[in-house]
Write a protein that holds these residues in place. Structure first.
Motif, mmCIF file in Angstrom:
data_model
loop_
_atom_site.group_PDB
_atom_site.id
_atom_site.type_symbol
_atom_site.label_atom_id
_atom_site.label_comp_id
_atom_site.label_asym_id
_atom_site.label_seq_id
_atom_site.Cartn_x
_atom_site.Cartn_y
_atom_site.Cartn_z
ATOM 1 N N LEU A 137 3.955 -1.249 4.013
ATOM 2 C CA LEU A 137 3.220 0.385 3.892
ATOM 3 C C LEU A 137 4.449 1.206 3.207
ATOM 4 O O LEU A 137 5.457 1.176 4.330
ATOM 5 C CB LEU A 137 2.198 0.254 4.964
ATOM 6 N N LEU A 138 4.182 1.987 2.381
ATOM 7 C CA LEU A 138 5.024 2.926 1.928
ATOM 8 C C LEU A 138 4.627 4.080 1.905
ATOM 9 O O LEU A 138 3.361 4.890 1.901
ATOM 10 C CB LEU A 138 6.039 2.742 0.458
ATOM 11 N N GLY A 139 5.266 5.261 2.670
ATOM 12 C CA GLY A 139 4.119 6.501 3.603
ATOM 13 C C GLY A 139 5.060 7.388 2.863
ATOM 14 O O GLY A 139 6.458 7.470 3.203
ATOM 15 N N ALA A 140 4.311 8.019 1.878
ATOM 16 C CA ALA A 140 5.413 8.861 0.664
ATOM 17 C C ALA A 140 4.726 10.523 0.580
ATOM 18 O O ALA A 140 4.032 10.673 0.061
ATOM 19 C CB ALA A 140 4.813 8.723 -0.651
ATOM 20 N N LEU A 143 0.486 -1.100 -0.134
ATOM 21 C CA LEU A 143 0.009 0.067 0.086
ATOM 22 C C LEU A 143 0.536 1.144 0.296
ATOM 23 O O LEU A 143 1.614 1.516 0.695
ATOM 24 C CB LEU A 143 -1.164 -0.135 1.583
ATOM 25 N N ILE A 144 0.882 2.348 -1.235
ATOM 26 C CA ILE A 144 1.590 3.413 -1.087
ATOM 27 C C ILE A 144 0.068 4.129 -0.608
ATOM 28 O O ILE A 144 -0.286 4.006 -0.904
ATOM 29 C CB ILE A 144 1.621 3.142 -2.922
ATOM 30 N N VAL A 145 0.872 5.431 0.767
ATOM 31 C CA VAL A 145 -0.098 6.631 0.782
ATOM 32 C C VAL A 145 0.645 7.919 -0.096
ATOM 33 O O VAL A 145 1.297 8.457 0.853
ATOM 34 C CB VAL A 145 -0.201 6.275 2.413
ATOM 35 N N VAL A 153 6.382 -0.612 7.805
ATOM 36 C CA VAL A 153 6.055 0.982 7.405
ATOM 37 C C VAL A 153 7.063 1.169 6.819
ATOM 38 O O VAL A 153 8.422 1.559 8.103
ATOM 39 C CB VAL A 153 5.552 1.580 8.274
ATOM 40 N N PHE A 154 7.675 1.731 6.069
ATOM 41 C CA PHE A 154 8.157 2.640 5.517
ATOM 42 C C PHE A 154 8.298 4.574 5.033
ATOM 43 O O PHE A 154 7.165 4.470 4.822
ATOM 44 C CB PHE A 154 9.561 2.058 3.778
ATOM 45 N N LEU A 155 9.268 4.596 5.371
ATOM 46 C CA LEU A 155 9.023 6.228 4.976
ATOM 47 C C LEU A 155 9.528 6.911 3.220
ATOM 48 O O LEU A 155 10.909 6.645 4.006
ATOM 49 C CB LEU A 155 9.433 6.777 6.422
ATOM 50 N N ALA A 156 9.510 7.339 2.884
ATOM 51 C CA ALA A 156 10.326 8.242 1.790
ATOM 52 C C ALA A 156 9.975 10.081 1.543
ATOM 53 O O ALA A 156 8.707 9.491 1.825
ATOM 54 C CB ALA A 156 10.053 7.272 0.429
ATOM 55 N N GLY A 157 11.113 10.066 0.970
ATOM 56 C CA GLY A 157 10.316 11.444 0.467
ATOM 57 C C GLY A 157 10.297 12.821 1.695
ATOM 58 O O GLY A 157 11.121 12.620 2.706
#
Length: 596
Positions: free
Chosen positions: A179-182, A9-11, A312-316
């Motif tokens: 989950l990728l938190g963008a 899931l990309i947010v 959960v991963f944080l990016a940007g």
């Protein structure tokens, strides 16, 4: 039990999230992207796309579409400092300094030698729709705007999120492995308890996006950015403007004007006040101006304490935020997505151990510290350039004007002042000629096997890039030929998640070792022999560019990751245990390499 189940899931549907969607699609990973906004960005904020980002776009089939609508290199190769754009006073419309930039004009040589992709300029409000079209085409029905994630929980096997359609009000439960938190840092990091540490900045920057015909006054067809330092003083005396297309150079129809007010001043950001401000600052009182958007942002230099919490991963911007100097924000975000995408794909299809995902933070967190600190340094260095003109905070307007009169005077001291100003302005190459900062970042540890060699020399001013095949570094670019085809070394990996093993001569032992490793690990390993002589069985290093940077003997090999970073190099032949090397890179730590 769940309304939707997906691996990822990309947010967030900005540049970072859309890039992640595109990369995951190319890697064969099903996913869902949700974005709270109705549409992609209506603001032109981020605009400079550096060579590393364009290389990534080339790998994933976006570069051609970007180049078709972005600024040609001929229209972005110069940055200018001026007293004003127009005006009829003796100090108006005077050049203070000109600097070649971004791989254009005098900087063209090393930029062109080190990458198959020139830098370019395409504002965010045009780039994001292009990226969304690519994301939609590759994952139909999986890129959803006007959808807000209300909250999420995670457990040992996945993440459960509640997503609400902002039009219908209907909520759905989405279950994902990861989950990728963008989301730009709006909620996910805070929900995880991840802090953001660093410099919060001291003021808001106002950005006015407008249309006007400035072809009579813009200081050159090659100029992308003009920085203004006004001799008049006043509440706004330092400001900048960027050409925003859709035509380029002198033909640009749109512009972004950036400035800030002193502390305690509350600006009127209405349309009429903004038109008046544009005319006043440009000294064009009768200019026809059409305002598109007026926005403000708070420059800061902050980095998340962690880029991963469980699944959960944080990016940007959710992971790091920096001032716009050097253009590292959006570029870093796209590079974050590029780093995590192939690792998620490898873990999800069982090729890699879950521990491979730990290398995302191990690799990208130090890179974020490097980029954020550099961006803030370059941002603040503008004040050094102003000091080179003899300008200091709190200086009365009459002193400022006297400094400029002395600067332009036809006297020996005027000449001295101009020479000094040029020398000080030249230090701003840390922003506009940051070639090594843009493509020279490297991972010291992570999904790689170090070989014990020292890093290449570092240019303290961030300009000179040293191409090396040292593990963790970006694969050096070299043009190769095979038959009638001319390809970059960057084209050898592809977009589907495989590795490339670059060897010297055609070597059956390497072929056997690569097949054994590929079969054992379930990954594609393409053997790419590169030779000095034309041969139908190998790539031809026609001009010796690869030989100059390969860092291995004829019998050795370089293993390149799916993201075009070096995973391992070595050997005088295939006596290396390539299977053990590949297993170690993929996180299977139950084995060791014969040489590491």
């Amino acid at each position: 039990m769940f309304d939707v189940e997906v691996p990822v899931l990309i947010v967030g549907g900005g540049g970072c999230g859309l890039a992640a969607s595109i990369f995951l699609s190319d890697l064969g990973v099903d996913h869902l992207l949700v974005e709270r906004r109705e549409s992609t960005s209506v603001l032109p904020r981020a605009h400079y796309l550096n060579q590393r980002t364009m290389e990534i776009f080339r790998q994933h089939g976006l570069a051609g579409d970007v180049y078709r609508v972005s600024a040609p290199l001929a229209n972005i190769g110069e940055v200018v400092w001026r007293t004003s754009l127009a005006g009829d006073g003796p100090l108006d419309g005077r050049d203070l300094h000109r600097m070649d930039a971004f791989g254009g004009r005098s900087t063209a040589g090393p930029y062109a030698a080190d990458s198959p992709c020139p830098s370019t300029n395409l504002p965010q409000h045009r780039l994001e729709p292009l990226m969304r079209a690519h994301a939609d085409e590759r994952a139909p029905g999986s890129v959803l705007f006007n959808q807000v994630m209300e909250g999420f929980t995670q457990d040992e096997s996945g993440v459960t999120a509640v997503v609400t359609d902002r039009v219908t009000g209907r909520s759905r439960t989405v279950r994902a492995r990861y989950l990728l938190g963008a989301d730009g840092g709006r909620s996910i990091g805070a929900a995880l308890g991840v802090g953001m540490a660093g410099d919060g900045g001291a003021f808001d920057v106002i950005s006015v996006h407008f249309s006007a015909d400035l072809s009579r006054w813009w200081p050159g067809d090659s100029v992308l950015i003009t920085n203004f330092v006004s001799p008049d003083g006043g509440i706004v005396s330092r400001y900048g403007m960027v050409a925003m297309g859709p035509s380029w150079g002198l033909a640009s129809e749109e512009w972004a004007l950036h400035f800030h007010f002193p502390a305690g001043v509350t600006p009127d950001l209405g349309e009429e006040a903004s038109i008046a401000r544009v005319r006043e600052l440009l000294k064009l009182p009768d200019l026809e101006v059409a305002i598109h958007q007026v926005s403000k942002y708070h420059p800061e230099a902050v980095i998340a304490d962690s880029f991963r919490v469980g699944r959960v991963f944080l990016a940007g911007d959710a992971a790091h935020r920096q001032p716009p100097a050097t253009g590292l924000g959006l570029n870093s975000a796209i590079q974050d997505a590029h780093n995590i995408a192939w690792k998620l794909a490898a873990v999800l299809d069982g090729r890699a151990d879950e521990s491979l995902l730990d290398s995302y933070e191990v690799e990208r967190l130090p890179t974020a510290h490097r980029n954020v600190s550099w961006a803030m340094y370059a941002f603040r260095n503008h004040a050094v350039a102003h000091a080179g003109l003899g300008l200091f905070p709190g200086q009365p307007p009459e002193a400022t004007k006297a400094n400029f009169e002395a600067l332009f005077s036809d006297t020996p001291m005027g000449e001295t002042r101009r020479v000094r100003a040029d020398e000080v302005f030249a230090t701003q190459r840390v922003e506009y000629q940051a070639h090594d900062i843009e493509i020279g970042f490297a991972y010291e540890t992570g999904a790689l096997v170090p070989d014990g060699t020292p890093p290449p020399p570092r240019d303290p001013m961030g300009a000179r890039y040293h191409p090396v095949t040292r593990p963790g570094h970006r694969l050096p670019h070299a043009w190769l030929t095979r038959g009638a085809d001319r390809v970059s070394s960057h084209d050898l990996v592809g977009a589907s998640g495989g590795f490339a093993l670059i060897t010297g001569a055609v070597d059956e032992e390497w072929e056997v070792a690569a097949k054994r490793a590929a079969d054992a690990c379930g990954v594609a390993v393409t053997v790419v022999p590169v030779g000095a002589e034309p041969d139908a069985a190998r790539y031809h290093d026609a001009d010796g560019a690869w030989a100059a940077v390969r860092g291995i003997a004829d019998g050795g090999a370089v293993l390149v990751r799916p993201d075009n970073h070096i995973a391992w190099r070595g050997g005088e032949g295939a006596d290396e245990d390539l299977t053990a090397v590949l297993r170690r890179i993929l996180g299977h730590h139950d084995t060791t390499t014969t040489r590491s």
